[in-house]
Design an enzyme around this catalytic site. Structure first.
Site, PDB file in Angstrom:
ATOM      1  N   PHE A  10       0.824  -1.216   0.000  1.00  0.00           N
ATOM      2  CA  PHE A  10       0.000   0.000   0.000  1.00  0.00           C
ATOM      3  C   PHE A  10       0.861   1.271   0.000  1.00  0.00           C
ATOM      4  N   LYS A  33       8.460  -9.212  -1.762  1.00  0.00           N
ATOM      5  CA  LYS A  33       8.224 -10.664  -1.687  1.00  0.00           C
ATOM      6  C   LYS A  33       6.879 -11.054  -2.298  1.00  0.00           C
ATOM      7  N   ALA A  81       9.178  -2.794   3.595  1.00  0.00           N
ATOM      8  CA  ALA A  81       8.766  -4.205   3.638  1.00  0.00           C
ATOM      9  C   ALA A  81       8.449  -4.629   5.068  1.00  0.00           C
ATOM     10  N   GLU A  83       5.302  -7.199   7.496  1.00  0.00           N
ATOM     11  CA  GLU A  83       3.949  -7.668   7.742  1.00  0.00           C
ATOM     12  C   GLU A  83       3.302  -6.534   8.532  1.00  0.00           C
ATOM     13  N   THR A 133       6.147   2.882  12.703  1.00  0.00           N
ATOM     14  CA  THR A 133       4.765   3.185  13.064  1.00  0.00           C
ATOM     15  C   THR A 133       4.666   3.882  14.421  1.00  0.00           C
ATOM     16  N   ASP A 134       3.557   4.581  14.639  1.00  0.00           N
ATOM     17  CA  ASP A 134       3.299   5.174  15.961  1.00  0.00           C
ATOM     18  C   ASP A 134       2.926   4.108  16.993  1.00  0.00           C
ATOM     19  N   GLU A 135       2.574   2.894  16.511  1.00  0.00           N
ATOM     20  CA  GLU A 135       2.110   1.858  17.456  1.00  0.00           C
ATOM     21  C   GLU A 135       3.204   1.418  18.415  1.00  0.00           C
ATOM     22  N   TYR A 159       2.519  -7.307  16.261  1.00  0.00           N
ATOM     23  CA  TYR A 159       2.954  -6.424  15.163  1.00  0.00           C
ATOM     24  C   TYR A 159       3.804  -5.272  15.704  1.00  0.00           C
ATOM     25  N   LYS A 163       7.802  -4.277  15.140  1.00  0.00           N
ATOM     26  CA  LYS A 163       8.269  -3.012  14.560  1.00  0.00           C
ATOM     27  C   LYS A 163       9.197  -2.296  15.550  1.00  0.00           C
ATOM     28  N   LYS A 198      -7.839  -3.596   6.124  1.00  0.00           N
ATOM     29  CA  LYS A 198      -7.726  -2.483   7.058  1.00  0.00           C
ATOM     30  C   LYS A 198      -9.052  -1.721   7.097  1.00  0.00           C
ATOM     31  N   ARG A 223      -7.722   6.905  16.243  1.00  0.00           N
ATOM     32  CA  ARG A 223      -6.538   6.827  15.407  1.00  0.00           C
ATOM     33  C   ARG A 223      -6.309   8.199  14.782  1.00  0.00           C
ATOM     34  N   ASN A 258     -13.115   5.544  15.691  1.00  0.00           N
ATOM     35  CA  ASN A 258     -13.440   4.616  14.586  1.00  0.00           C
ATOM     36  C   ASN A 258     -14.888   4.759  14.125  1.00  0.00           C
TER      37      ASN A 258
HETATM   38  P1  NAD Z   1       1.449  -3.595   3.292  1.00  0.00           P
HETATM   39  O1  NAD Z   1       1.160  -4.784   4.120  1.00  0.00           O
HETATM   40  O2  NAD Z   1       0.374  -3.012   2.447  1.00  0.00           O
HETATM   41  O3  NAD Z   1       2.670  -3.884   2.320  1.00  0.00           O
HETATM   42  C1  NAD Z   1       3.833  -4.550   2.743  1.00  0.00           C
HETATM   43  C2  NAD Z   1       4.636  -4.931   1.496  1.00  0.00           C
HETATM   44  O4  NAD Z   1       5.830  -5.578   1.935  1.00  0.00           O
HETATM   45  C3  NAD Z   1       3.900  -5.920   0.589  1.00  0.00           C
HETATM   46  O5  NAD Z   1       4.051  -5.521  -0.762  1.00  0.00           O
HETATM   47  C4  NAD Z   1       4.611  -7.240   0.863  1.00  0.00           C
HETATM   48  O6  NAD Z   1       4.594  -8.115  -0.255  1.00  0.00           O
HETATM   49  C5  NAD Z   1       6.000  -6.764   1.180  1.00  0.00           C
HETATM   50  N1  NAD Z   1       6.755  -7.721   2.013  1.00  0.00           N
HETATM   51  C6  NAD Z   1       6.309  -8.379   3.115  1.00  0.00           C
HETATM   52  N2  NAD Z   1       7.293  -9.171   3.600  1.00  0.00           N
HETATM   53  C7  NAD Z   1       8.380  -8.989   2.796  1.00  0.00           C
HETATM   54  C8  NAD Z   1       9.697  -9.511   2.795  1.00  0.00           C
HETATM   55  N3  NAD Z   1      10.098 -10.407   3.709  1.00  0.00           N
HETATM   56  N4  NAD Z   1      10.545  -9.104   1.831  1.00  0.00           N
HETATM   57  C9  NAD Z   1      10.148  -8.205   0.872  1.00  0.00           C
HETATM   58  N5  NAD Z   1       8.920  -7.697   0.826  1.00  0.00           N
HETATM   59  C10 NAD Z   1       8.041  -8.066   1.777  1.00  0.00           C
HETATM   60  O7  NAD Z   1       2.021  -2.511   4.311  1.00  0.00           O
HETATM   61  P2  NAD Z   1       1.875  -0.929   4.291  1.00  0.00           P
HETATM   62  O8  NAD Z   1       0.611  -0.573   4.962  1.00  0.00           O
HETATM   63  O9  NAD Z   1       2.169  -0.435   2.935  1.00  0.00           O
HETATM   64  O10 NAD Z   1       3.060  -0.537   5.284  1.00  0.00           O
HETATM   65  C11 NAD Z   1       4.364  -0.274   4.790  1.00  0.00           C
HETATM   66  C12 NAD Z   1       5.277   0.038   5.966  1.00  0.00           C
HETATM   67  O11 NAD Z   1       4.764   1.154   6.668  1.00  0.00           O
HETATM   68  C13 NAD Z   1       5.374  -1.093   6.985  1.00  0.00           C
HETATM   69  O12 NAD Z   1       6.694  -1.144   7.443  1.00  0.00           O
HETATM   70  C14 NAD Z   1       4.426  -0.678   8.103  1.00  0.00           C
HETATM   71  O13 NAD Z   1       4.853  -1.193   9.334  1.00  0.00           O
HETATM   72  C15 NAD Z   1       4.581   0.832   8.046  1.00  0.00           C
HETATM   73  N6  NAD Z   1       3.412   1.592   8.509  1.00  0.00           N
HETATM   74  C16 NAD Z   1       2.194   1.400   7.947  1.00  0.00           C
HETATM   75  C17 NAD Z   1       1.110   2.182   8.351  1.00  0.00           C
HETATM   76  C18 NAD Z   1      -0.264   2.032   7.763  1.00  0.00           C
HETATM   77  O14 NAD Z   1      -1.194   2.712   8.232  1.00  0.00           O
HETATM   78  N7  NAD Z   1      -0.465   1.213   6.747  1.00  0.00           N
HETATM   79  C19 NAD Z   1       1.296   3.141   9.360  1.00  0.00           C
HETATM   80  C20 NAD Z   1       2.550   3.265   9.935  1.00  0.00           C
HETATM   81  C21 NAD Z   1       3.612   2.512   9.477  1.00  0.00           C
HETATM   82  O1  DAU Z   2      -1.016   3.362  13.639  1.00  0.00           O
HETATM   83  C1  DAU Z   2      -0.321   2.902  12.517  1.00  0.00           C
HETATM   84  C2  DAU Z   2      -0.791   1.511  12.164  1.00  0.00           C
HETATM   85  O2  DAU Z   2      -2.087   1.650  11.576  1.00  0.00           O
HETATM   86  C3  DAU Z   2       0.155   0.774  11.221  1.00  0.00           C
HETATM   87  O3  DAU Z   2       1.391   0.602  11.843  1.00  0.00           O
HETATM   88  C4  DAU Z   2      -0.435  -0.571  10.817  1.00  0.00           C
HETATM   89  O4  DAU Z   2       0.396  -1.192   9.853  1.00  0.00           O
HETATM   90  C5  DAU Z   2      -1.804  -0.328  10.205  1.00  0.00           C
HETATM   91  O5  DAU Z   2      -2.409  -1.561   9.881  1.00  0.00           O
HETATM   92  C6  DAU Z   2      -2.697   0.456  11.168  1.00  0.00           C
HETATM   93  O6  DAU Z   2      -3.029  -0.347  12.333  1.00  0.00           O
HETATM   94  P1  DAU Z   2      -4.485  -0.322  12.989  1.00  0.00           P
HETATM   95  O7  DAU Z   2      -4.670  -1.557  13.751  1.00  0.00           O
HETATM   96  O8  DAU Z   2      -4.731   0.970  13.669  1.00  0.00           O
HETATM   97  O9  DAU Z   2      -5.360  -0.312  11.616  1.00  0.00           O
HETATM   98  P2  DAU Z   2      -6.702  -1.085  11.205  1.00  0.00           P
HETATM   99  O10 DAU Z   2      -7.167  -0.472   9.931  1.00  0.00           O
HETATM  100  O11 DAU Z   2      -6.537  -2.549  11.272  1.00  0.00           O
HETATM  101  O12 DAU Z   2      -7.704  -0.644  12.352  1.00  0.00           O
HETATM  102  C7  DAU Z   2      -8.011   0.728  12.582  1.00  0.00           C
HETATM  103  C8  DAU Z   2      -8.932   0.787  13.780  1.00  0.00           C
HETATM  104  O13 DAU Z   2     -10.192   0.221  13.409  1.00  0.00           O
HETATM  105  C9  DAU Z   2      -8.458  -0.032  14.957  1.00  0.00           C
HETATM  106  O14 DAU Z   2      -8.819   0.627  16.154  1.00  0.00           O
HETATM  107  C10 DAU Z   2      -9.218  -1.347  14.836  1.00  0.00           C
HETATM  108  C11 DAU Z   2     -10.525  -0.916  14.217  1.00  0.00           C
HETATM  109  N1  DAU Z   2     -11.170  -1.911  13.337  1.00  0.00           N
HETATM  110  C12 DAU Z   2     -10.429  -2.503  12.359  1.00  0.00           C
HETATM  111  C13 DAU Z   2     -10.987  -3.429  11.524  1.00  0.00           C
HETATM  112  C14 DAU Z   2     -10.159  -4.104  10.453  1.00  0.00           C
HETATM  113  C15 DAU Z   2     -12.514  -2.190  13.485  1.00  0.00           C
HETATM  114  O15 DAU Z   2     -13.192  -1.621  14.361  1.00  0.00           O
HETATM  115  N2  DAU Z   2     -13.070  -3.114  12.646  1.00  0.00           N
HETATM  116  C16 DAU Z   2     -12.369  -3.762  11.685  1.00  0.00           C
HETATM  117  O16 DAU Z   2     -12.942  -4.626  10.975  1.00  0.00           O
END
Ligand code: NAD
Ligand code: DAU
Length: 352
Positions: A10, A33, A81, A83, A133-135, A159, A163, A198, A223, A258
């Protein structure tokens, strides 16, 4: 060129597209990957662009990473990269330890060896940008101040613990080896190409498919939402001008409960694509069992990156969420491509 890992996910996918939208930008070597979250359709528009080189592989594969660094001589690495889904980390934490911790360790070690062999000018210019991440800071009460870069690490899920561990490795490689790192810790992203496990994309697609909109617990968890394009511009800024060894919090200044996020999506959908029965999509809201260890509130103080580097998000939640809902309505082909068998299996496991 620069090496981007996880560039078919993403945020990584959005970053690659944004970066290459600049005709003067360096090329990108994209190592991914292609787990369930990786999607090459996101990068379809780059298929004839010689500035984008895609390699299907694992950041934990030492021989591959070392060879790529030798062959392509990148001036920087941006490590996306990982999970990334908290609920999946609760069902199966092993992949999170393997990629987020061991994979980052491998990437750091390969990169350090490569960096040691560079000449002085190249060494000085090199950057390893770790996306986190902020988590890692844990959970806030309703009245706590927002997270700053000096908050202690208190991760609560497999998770966020993985991180946090990777952030500590990155920090140690700077202090011990002088390896040139910067880390960004950002809040919840949303926007185009977001995998629909998500909250935001799940709710948009479930609404349109007449399914329940599942709210964990009481829906009052908070959030801080950051439009993904803003996150990409912040990373570019920190990569170019961030101080070595520093961490920067990146947030949207958009704290939302949420339930309010879901109701806003319903209101926008009611306007853009009304239900055939003209009732509101909010009738599909369903409260379900809470996530174990569910963090109550995240909030980012993004003051440091603004003071030091002049970065502020361009989108408000209102503008960003409207663009996002419209994007999902306009891109049914991308959506069709991701809601495959394995996605349906996940929904069954998580929500049945
Ligand atoms: P995502 O899950 O959408 O994408 C992760 C990508 O990494 C995928 O394309 C996957 O194929 C690849 N990948 C997984 N394992 C791998 C490996 N071993 N080697 C190479 N590639 C691999 O994640 P995202 O939401 O795009 O998040 C990207 C980064 O940002 C992550 O490090 C996540 O912790 C961080 N982050 C995400 C959010 C969020 O809200 N999505 C917020 C804060 C931080
Ligand atoms: O804060 C940054 C993080 O945000 C990133 O590091 C993570 O990679 C990213 O996945 C995200 O984590 P969250 O757990 O906050 O995101 P998610 O979209 O899974 O959930 C957002 C909020 O909504 C959380 O409080 C859980 C809630 N939720 C989520 C799902 C999937 C629901 O209430 N129902 C749902 O079905």
């Amino acid at each position: 060129m620069i090496l981007v890992t996880g560039g078919a996910g993403f945020i990584g996918g959005n970053f690659v597209l944004d970066w290459l939208a600049n005709p003067n930008a360096d090329g990108i070597l994209n190592l991914d990957k292609l787990t369930y979250a990786g999607n090459l359709t996101t990068l379809e528009s780059l298929k004839d662009d010689p500035r984008h080189v895609f390699v299907h592989g694992d950041i934990g594969d030492k021989a591959l990473v070392a060879q790529l660094l030798k062959d392509y001589q990148p001036r920087a690495i941006v490590n996306f990269a990982a999970e990334s889904h908290v609920d999946r980390s609760i069902h199966g934490p092993a992949d999170f330890v393997n990629t987020n911790i061991v994979g980052t360790f491998n990437l750091l070690e390969c990169a350090r060896e490569y960096w040691n062999g560079l000449d002085d000018a190249e060494k000085k210019a090199f950057r390893f940008h770790h996306v986190s991440t902020d988590e890692v800071y844990g959970s806030l009460s309703a009245t706590d101040p927002a997270f700053t870069e000096t908050n202690s690490y208190e991760p609560n899920s497999p998770y966020s613990a993985s991180k946090a561990a990777s952030d500590h490795l990155v920090r140690a490689w700077f202090h011990t080896y002088g390896f040139p790192v910067v880390t960004t810790n950002c809040s919840n992203n949303y926007g185009p190409y977001h995998f629909p496990e998500k909250l935001i994309p799940l709710v948009i697609l479930n609404a349109l498919n007449s399914k329940a909109l599942p709210i964990y617990g009481d829906g009052q968890q908070i959030r801080d939402w950051l439009y993904v394009g803003d996150h990409c511009s912040a990373i570019r800024e920190v990569l170019a001008h961030g101080k070595l060894g520093e961490t920067y919090n990146i947030g949207g200044w958009n704290e939302k409960a949420n339930i309010d996020v879901v109701k806003t999506i319903c209101t926008i959908l009611d306007e853009l694509q009304p239900r055939p029965d003209n009732k509101s999509y909010s009738e599909q809201i369903t409260f379900v069992k809470d996530r174990p260890g569910h963090d109550r509130r995240y909030a980012i103080d993004a003051g440091k990156v603004e003071r030091e580097l002049g970065w502020r998000p361009a989108e408000t939640f209102d503008t960003g969420i409207r663009k996002t809902v419209q994007w999902y309505l306009d891109n049914p082909v991308w959506v069709e491509g991701v809601v495959s068998g394995s996605y349906r299996d996940w929904l069954q496991k998580q929500y049945s």
